[in-house]
Design a protein around this motif. Structure first.
Motif, mmCIF file in Angstrom:
data_model
loop_
_atom_site.group_PDB
_atom_site.id
_atom_site.type_symbol
_atom_site.label_atom_id
_atom_site.label_comp_id
_atom_site.label_asym_id
_atom_site.label_seq_id
_atom_site.Cartn_x
_atom_site.Cartn_y
_atom_site.Cartn_z
ATOM 1 N N PHE A 266 0.819 -1.208 0.000
ATOM 2 C CA PHE A 266 0.000 0.000 0.000
ATOM 3 C C PHE A 266 0.858 1.265 0.000
ATOM 4 N N ASP A 267 1.876 1.290 0.850
ATOM 5 C CA ASP A 267 2.692 2.504 0.964
ATOM 6 C C ASP A 267 3.410 2.821 -0.343
ATOM 7 N N GLN A 268 3.776 1.785 -1.110
ATOM 8 C CA GLN A 268 4.481 2.006 -2.373
ATOM 9 C C GLN A 268 3.504 2.307 -3.516
ATOM 10 N N ILE A 269 2.368 1.602 -3.537
ATOM 11 C CA ILE A 269 1.423 1.739 -4.649
ATOM 12 C C ILE A 269 0.532 2.963 -4.492
ATOM 13 N N ALA A 270 0.033 3.167 -3.286
ATOM 14 C CA ALA A 270 -1.033 4.156 -3.095
ATOM 15 C C ALA A 270 -0.551 5.505 -2.592
ATOM 16 N N VAL A 271 0.326 5.491 -1.598
ATOM 17 C CA VAL A 271 0.685 6.736 -0.912
ATOM 18 C C VAL A 271 1.705 7.522 -1.745
ATOM 19 N N PRO A 272 1.433 8.801 -2.002
ATOM 20 C CA PRO A 272 2.412 9.592 -2.758
ATOM 21 C C PRO A 272 3.697 9.795 -1.961
ATOM 22 N N GLU A 273 4.795 9.951 -2.685
ATOM 23 C CA GLU A 273 6.080 10.169 -2.024
ATOM 24 C C GLU A 273 6.133 11.529 -1.359
ATOM 25 N N HIS A 274 5.385 12.463 -1.900
ATOM 26 C CA HIS A 274 5.344 13.795 -1.308
ATOM 27 C C HIS A 274 3.951 14.364 -1.513
ATOM 28 N N GLY A 275 3.652 15.419 -0.765
ATOM 29 C CA GLY A 275 2.326 16.034 -0.852
ATOM 30 C C GLY A 275 1.946 16.578 0.504
ATOM 31 N N LYS A 276 1.023 17.541 0.506
ATOM 32 C CA LYS A 276 0.724 18.225 1.769
ATOM 33 C C LYS A 276 -0.081 17.377 2.736
ATOM 34 N N TYR A 277 -0.632 16.232 2.281
ATOM 35 C CA TYR A 277 -1.373 15.359 3.184
ATOM 36 C C TYR A 277 -0.602 14.089 3.553
ATOM 37 N N VAL A 278 0.684 14.070 3.195
ATOM 38 C CA VAL A 278 1.523 12.917 3.511
ATOM 39 C C VAL A 278 2.295 13.203 4.792
ATOM 40 N N ASP A 279 2.555 12.137 5.559
ATOM 41 C CA ASP A 279 3.349 12.263 6.799
ATOM 42 C C ASP A 279 2.711 13.202 7.808
ATOM 43 N N GLY A 280 1.381 13.267 7.776
ATOM 44 C CA GLY A 280 0.671 14.010 8.811
ATOM 45 C C GLY A 280 0.849 15.501 8.762
ATOM 46 N N GLU A 281 1.272 16.050 7.598
ATOM 47 C CA GLU A 281 1.479 17.494 7.533
ATOM 48 C C GLU A 281 0.182 18.259 7.769
ATOM 49 N N ILE A 282 -0.884 17.817 7.066
ATOM 50 C CA ILE A 282 -2.203 18.477 7.227
ATOM 51 C C ILE A 282 -3.257 17.411 7.308
ATOM 52 N N HIS A 283 -4.185 17.537 8.237
ATOM 53 C CA HIS A 283 -5.337 16.628 8.309
ATOM 54 C C HIS A 283 -6.580 17.427 8.599
#
Length: 283
Positions: A266-283
């Motif tokens: 899932f982390d490789q296929i679905a989750v973008p490597e970067h973006g404002k909603y990745v790694d808990g930056e914005i929720h």
């Protein structure tokens, strides 16, 4: 238009389409998927009693009415409209449809603020890696539609009004109140956008409908932890057939293998490597 109901001020026709646009697929005798530009609506049931799942792109109400009457006869009317979630491409024709048919709308209670004009969805993130559709997403509407008293919460017991045999499954991540619908008897799954069968961010793949399982559309997904848990939940149902919000239906061994791969990677296929909603930056 009913004064109680209105679309967000940013609702507008989006000029993007796929080769599947205007084409319907009878997945089962009582399960029919039809593509409107880049998104699928689903008719569930028979001429005696049926419902509409999701309501297409902005400006699509006439096409939806035409699809329904072609399938079930002139003047046919669904018992209700069921929403997997309230993004613009799933509620684009809903006000005109409500006015035409005078039927109730059901959605998860956590989705109701986005369907009653109270809260806008987080803005789409055009910076996620992907192709032209991801970049175009900055033009996608994110203001809420206001359906007033016409929208009701799905029953707490998991049953789905006018969809006997189906249960709704809470599958958040893409939106807080996203749901999928599952029928245990034949393991049919109406997914919504919890996962899709086309890389929705890439214009070439959207246009050609190149089949490739993926997580929810990246540019609108803002809780990747919940999105992963939702895919794991749906995988645990062992669906035999999946009708997704974007892309072609998938079934049998192809679905089993691809859904298992999506869970594993899932982390490789679905989750973008970067973006404002990745790694808990914005929720």
């Amino acid at each position: 238009m009913d004064k109680e109901m209105n679309y967000g001020s940013d609702y507008t026709f989006i000029p993007v389409t796929s080769i599947g646009s205007g084409i319907g697929i009878e997945v089962l005798p009582d399960l029919y998927s039809h593509t409107i530009q880049i998104v699928n609506i689903v008719l569930v049931g028979t001429a005696e009693a049926f419902v509409l799942v999701d309501a297409g792109m902005p400006g699509s109400s006439e096409e939806i009415i035409s699809v329904m009457e072609k399938r079930f006869g002139m003047g046919s009317r669904p018992k209700a409209i069921l929403l997997t979630h309230g993004h613009f491409d799933h509620v684009g024709g809903i006000i005109e449809l409500i006015e035409h048919w005078n039927v109730p709308v059901y959605a998860h209670k956590l989705e109701l603020p986005f369907l009653s004009g109270e809260i806008s969805y987080p803005e789409p993130d055009p910076t996620v890696e992907g192709g032209m559709v991801a970049k175009m997403s900055k033009f996608f509407p994110n203001e809420p539609v206001h359906l007033g008293k016409r929208v009701q919460p799905l029953p707490d017991d998991g049953t789905v009004p006018f969809m006997p045999g189906f249960k709704w499954i809470h599958t958040p991540g893409h939106t807080p109140g996203h749901v999928s619908f599952f029928r245990e008897s034949d393991r049919s799954l109406i997914v919504g956008d919890a996962f899709v069968t086309v890389k929705q961010e890439y214009l070439y793949k959207v246009i050609t409908q190149e089949q490739e399982i993926s997580g929810p559309p990246r540019y609108f997904t803002n809780d990747w932890k919940a999105a992963k848990e939702s895919v794991i939940r749906l995988h645990g149902l062992n669906p035999a057939l999946a009708v997704t919000g974007h892309g072609l239906p998938m079934s049998g061994e192809l679905l089993t293998e691809n859904l298992s791969k999506l869970v594993r990677e899932f982390d490789q296929i679905a989750v973008p490597e970067h973006g404002k909603y990745v790694d808990g930056e914005i929720h």
